[in-house]
Design a protein around this motif. Structure first.
Motif, short mmCIF file in Angstrom:
data_model
loop_
_atom_site.label_atom_id
_atom_site.label_comp_id
_atom_site.label_asym_id
_atom_site.label_seq_id
_atom_site.Cartn_x
_atom_site.Cartn_y
_atom_site.Cartn_z
N ILE A 131 0.86 -1.17 0.00
CA ILE A 131 0.00 0.00 0.00
C ILE A 131 0.91 1.23 0.00
O ILE A 131 2.11 1.12 0.27
N THR A 132 0.34 2.37 -0.30
CA THR A 132 1.09 3.62 -0.26
C THR A 132 0.46 4.50 0.81
O THR A 132 -0.74 4.75 0.79
N ILE A 133 1.30 4.95 1.75
CA ILE A 133 0.84 5.82 2.83
C ILE A 133 1.58 7.14 2.71
O ILE A 133 2.80 7.18 2.81
N ASN A 134 0.82 8.20 2.47
CA ASN A 134 1.40 9.54 2.33
C ASN A 134 2.58 9.54 1.37
O ASN A 134 3.62 10.12 1.63
N GLY A 135 2.41 8.84 0.25
CA GLY A 135 3.42 8.81 -0.80
C GLY A 135 4.53 7.80 -0.61
O GLY A 135 5.39 7.64 -1.46
N ARG A 146 -4.12 3.34 -1.71
CA ARG A 146 -3.35 4.57 -1.51
C ARG A 146 -4.02 5.33 -0.37
O ARG A 146 -5.19 5.70 -0.47
N LEU A 147 -3.28 5.56 0.71
CA LEU A 147 -3.80 6.24 1.87
C LEU A 147 -3.10 7.58 2.07
O LEU A 147 -1.90 7.70 1.85
N GLU A 148 -3.87 8.54 2.49
CA GLU A 148 -3.33 9.81 2.98
C GLU A 148 -3.84 9.93 4.42
O GLU A 148 -5.05 9.88 4.65
N ILE A 149 -2.92 10.01 5.36
CA ILE A 149 -3.27 10.10 6.77
C ILE A 149 -2.82 11.45 7.28
O ILE A 149 -1.65 11.81 7.18
N VAL A 150 -3.78 12.20 7.84
CA VAL A 150 -3.48 13.51 8.40
C VAL A 150 -3.66 13.40 9.91
O VAL A 150 -4.72 12.96 10.38
N HIS A 151 -2.65 13.77 10.67
CA HIS A 151 -2.67 13.70 12.12
C HIS A 151 -2.80 15.12 12.66
O HIS A 151 -1.96 15.97 12.38
N PHE A 152 -3.87 15.36 13.40
CA PHE A 152 -4.13 16.69 13.95
C PHE A 152 -3.39 16.85 15.28
O PHE A 152 -3.44 15.98 16.13
N ILE A 153 -2.69 17.97 15.40
CA ILE A 153 -1.93 18.27 16.61
C ILE A 153 -2.42 19.59 17.16
O ILE A 153 -2.44 20.60 16.44
N GLY A 154 -2.81 19.58 18.42
CA GLY A 154 -3.29 20.81 19.06
C GLY A 154 -2.11 21.67 19.49
O GLY A 154 -1.01 21.21 19.69
N GLY A 155 -2.38 22.91 19.62
CA GLY A 155 -1.33 23.83 20.07
C GLY A 155 -1.97 25.11 20.55
O GLY A 155 -3.17 25.30 20.46
#
Length: 71
Positions: free
Chosen positions: A8-12, A61-70
């Motif tokens: 699989i492809t994860i974030n390229g 093909r996956l694109e995974i976006v991880h949200f980070i608080g700040g």
């Protein structure tokens, strides 16, 4: 019986997986919290409620976006 490999492809980045894997299991492997990510699989957003039941397939093909608080 041997587990088959799939790619699989994860974030390229191409990755090899062995055996059946759900999106939830993949996130656990990467130690990403379910509530703080968004996943696009083959150009479609996957609802968080479907992470456990969505099984990955060879060529996904996956694109995974991880949200980070700040602040």
């Amino acid at each position: 019986m041997e587990s088959q490999s799939m790619y699989i492809t994860i974030n390229g980045e191409r990755r090899e997986l062995t055996g059946e894997t759900s999106l939830a299991a993949l996130l656990a492997e990467f130690e990403l919290p379910l509530g703080k990510v968004a996943i696009e699989r083959n150009l479609e957003i996957v609802p968080k409620s479907a992470y456990q039941s969505t099984m990955l397939a060879d060529g996904d093909r996956l694109e995974i976006v991880h949200f980070i608080g700040g602040g």
